[in-house]
Design an enzyme around this catalytic site. Structure first.
Site, PDB file in Angstrom:
ATOM      1  N   ASP A 177      -8.071  -6.369   6.140  1.00  8.21           N
ATOM      2  CA  ASP A 177      -8.667  -7.100   4.582  1.00  8.21           C
ATOM      3  C   ASP A 177      -9.579  -8.287   5.151  1.00  8.21           C
ATOM      4  O   ASP A 177     -10.490  -8.613   4.697  1.00  8.21           O
ATOM      5  CB  ASP A 177      -7.544  -7.647   3.934  1.00  8.21           C
ATOM      6  CG  ASP A 177      -6.938  -6.554   2.884  1.00  8.21           C
ATOM      7  OD1 ASP A 177      -7.697  -6.199   2.223  1.00  8.21           O
ATOM      8  OD2 ASP A 177      -5.877  -6.481   3.083  1.00  8.21           O
ATOM      9  N   HIS A 183       0.990  -1.125   0.052  1.00  7.30           N
ATOM     10  CA  HIS A 183       0.048   0.014   0.060  1.00  7.30           C
ATOM     11  C   HIS A 183       0.925   1.197  -0.067  1.00  7.30           C
ATOM     12  O   HIS A 183       0.339   2.283  -0.273  1.00  7.30           O
ATOM     13  CB  HIS A 183      -0.955  -0.063   1.225  1.00  7.30           C
ATOM     14  CG  HIS A 183      -1.884  -1.090   1.151  1.00  7.30           C
ATOM     15  ND1 HIS A 183      -2.934  -1.425   0.206  1.00  7.30           N
ATOM     16  CD2 HIS A 183      -2.145  -2.092   1.992  1.00  7.30           C
ATOM     17  CE1 HIS A 183      -3.645  -2.274   0.440  1.00  7.30           C
ATOM     18  NE2 HIS A 183      -3.250  -2.743   1.376  1.00  7.30           N
ATOM     19  N   GLU A 194      -5.591 -13.160   5.246  1.00  5.23           N
ATOM     20  CA  GLU A 194      -6.539 -11.966   5.468  1.00  5.23           C
ATOM     21  C   GLU A 194      -7.835 -12.218   4.503  1.00  5.23           C
ATOM     22  O   GLU A 194      -8.353 -11.160   4.288  1.00  5.23           O
ATOM     23  CB  GLU A 194      -5.556 -10.941   5.358  1.00  5.23           C
ATOM     24  CG  GLU A 194      -4.751 -10.822   3.777  1.00  5.23           C
ATOM     25  CD  GLU A 194      -4.069  -9.515   3.732  1.00  5.23           C
ATOM     26  OE1 GLU A 194      -4.076  -8.613   4.581  1.00  5.23           O
ATOM     27  OE2 GLU A 194      -3.218  -9.491   2.681  1.00  5.23           O
ATOM     28  N   ARG A 249       7.244  -5.808   2.698  1.00  7.54           N
ATOM     29  CA  ARG A 249       5.999  -6.402   2.119  1.00  7.54           C
ATOM     30  C   ARG A 249       6.270  -6.156   0.543  1.00  7.54           C
ATOM     31  O   ARG A 249       6.118  -5.177   0.199  1.00  7.54           O
ATOM     32  CB  ARG A 249       4.799  -5.841   2.508  1.00  7.54           C
ATOM     33  CG  ARG A 249       3.515  -6.497   2.323  1.00  7.54           C
ATOM     34  CD  ARG A 249       2.093  -6.337   3.005  1.00  7.54           C
ATOM     35  NE  ARG A 249       1.838  -4.760   3.369  1.00  7.54           N
ATOM     36  CZ  ARG A 249       0.745  -4.548   3.653  1.00  7.54           C
ATOM     37  NH1 ARG A 249       0.037  -5.644   4.377  1.00  7.54           N
ATOM     38  NH2 ARG A 249       0.154  -3.544   3.871  1.00  7.54           N
ATOM     39  N   ASP A 285      17.358 -10.035  -3.952  1.00  6.00           N
ATOM     40  CA  ASP A 285      18.861  -9.747  -4.624  1.00  6.00           C
ATOM     41  C   ASP A 285      19.350  -8.422  -4.249  1.00  6.00           C
ATOM     42  O   ASP A 285      20.716  -8.165  -3.702  1.00  6.00           O
ATOM     43  CB  ASP A 285      18.866  -9.571  -6.137  1.00  6.00           C
ATOM     44  CG  ASP A 285      18.897 -11.035  -6.914  1.00  6.00           C
ATOM     45  OD1 ASP A 285      19.336 -12.035  -6.090  1.00  6.00           O
ATOM     46  OD2 ASP A 285      18.975 -11.086  -8.143  1.00  6.00           O
TER      47      ASP A 285
END
Ligand code: 3PY
Ligand code: MG
Length: 267
Positions: free
Chosen positions: A180, A50, A154, A75, A89
C-alpha cells in the site's frame, strides 16, 4: 503462565534482537492454520483485511492454533470499534489494524481495545471466550494490559505522521505495509521499488529509535534481511496462499520439464 498472558507482546518488549518471523494466513481454513502452526514460524497472522475471513473463521483458526508453537495475530478489516470488540471477545489479543494515517486514528484504536475508563470496549465477559466465559479471575482488570495493538503505516500520510503515531500511548508496534505504501508513492505493484525500499528502511529506523517495535511484510528474503538489519522486530515472510500456489505450480512445471523433483515437494 496465566490464560491471559500474551507472549507475543512480551517478546516484542524483550531484549532478543532477532526478528520474530511470521506468515499471513489468507486461506481462512483451520486445517491450514493448524498445519502452519507447527511449521517453525514465531507468529501467524489471520488476515481479515484481504483474506475471506469473518468472525467464525477467525474463531475456528484460533481454536486450531491454541497451544501450538506460534503466536496468533489477527488483522481486522477496518477501524470499527464494534468489530474490534468482537475480535477481542473471541480471544484475539494481538491486533493488526490497517491504514492508520494519523495519531487521532491511533488514539481511537487504543480506546477501542480498552475497557472504561481508559477506553470504550463494551463489557460482556459471560459471552466471551477471551474471559473463558467468566472463568478467568479478574479478567476485566487484567485484559487491557495484555492487548498488543499494532497499527499499520502504509501511506505517505502515515509516514509523515509517524512520530505522532509513535507517541500514542497504547500503540505497541507499527507495521509497515510496503504494497500500500508503494501504491501511495505512485509505484502501484512495486513494493520493492528502490524509493519504496528506502522509505520502508527509513520508517523502520524511526520506529526502532522511538523504542516501539517495528514490523514489516517482505516476500523477498533480501528485503526481509535488510529490514531486520534496520531494526524490524517482526517480519512476515509471505502468505499461505503464495506458498501453496508457488509450490503447486512448481510441481506441475517440474513434471512437464522432465525434472525428478520440484523444490520442497519431497516426502
Ligand atoms: C501491505 O504491504 O500493504 C500490507 O498491508 C502488508 O503486507
Ligand atoms: Mg496493506
Amino acid at each position: 503462565m496465566s490464560a491471559l498472558h500474551n507472549p507475543f507482546k512480551a517478546a516484542l518488549r524483550g531484549g532478543d534482537p532477532a526478528p520474530r518471523i511470521g506468515l499471513f494466513l489468507g486461506l481462512a481454513d483451520p486445517g491450514v492454520a493448524e498445519l502452519l502452526g507447527g511449521a517453525g514460524f514465531d507468529w501467524l497472522l489471520i488476515d481479515g483485511e484481504h483474506g475471506p475471513n469473518d468472525l467464525r473463521t477467525v474463531l475456528a483458526q484460533l481454536r486450531a492454533l491454541q497451544g501450538g508453537g506460534a503466536s496468533v495475530l489477527v488483522r481486522v478489516v477496518d477501524h470499527d470499534p464494534a468489530r474490534i470488540k468482537q475480535m477481542l471477545d473471541i480471544g484475539v489479543q494481538s491486533l493488526l489494524v490497517p491504514m492508520v494515517d494519523s495519531a487521532e486514528q491511533a488514539r481511537a484504536l487504543v480506546r477501542a481495545t480498552r475497557y472504561p475508563p481508559a477506553g470504550i470496549r463494551g463489557v460482556g465477559t459471560a459471552m466471551a471466550r477471551a474471559a473463558r466465559w467468566n472463568g478467568v479471575p479478574d479478567y476485566l482488570r487484567r485484559a487491557d494490559g495484555e492487548i498488543c495493538l499494532i497499527v499499520q503505516a502504509e501511506s505517505r500520510a502515515a509516514l509523515e505522521a509517524l512520530d505522532e503515531i509513535l507517541a500514542v500511548d497504547g500503540v505497541d508496534a507499527v507495521f509497515i505495509g510496503p504494497s500500500d505504501l508503494a501504491a501511495s508513492m505512485g509505484h502501484l505493484g512495486s513494493p520493492d521499488h528502490p524509493e519504496v525500499r528506502a522509505a520502508v528502511l527509513g520508517a523502520i529506523g524511526q520506529i526502532a529509535r522511538s523504542g516501539k517495535a517495528a514490523g514489516v511484510f517482505a516476500t523477498r528474503l533480501d528485503a526481509a534481511r535488510a529490514y531486520g538489519q534496520a531494526g524490524a522486530r517482526f517480519i512476515a515472510l509471505g502468505t499461505d496462499t503464495l506458498l501453496l500456489r508457488q509450490s503447486a505450480a512448481g510441481l506441475a512445471q517440474a513434471f512437464r520439464a522432465g525434472a525428478d523433483q520440484a523444490a520442497g515437494t519431497g516426502y
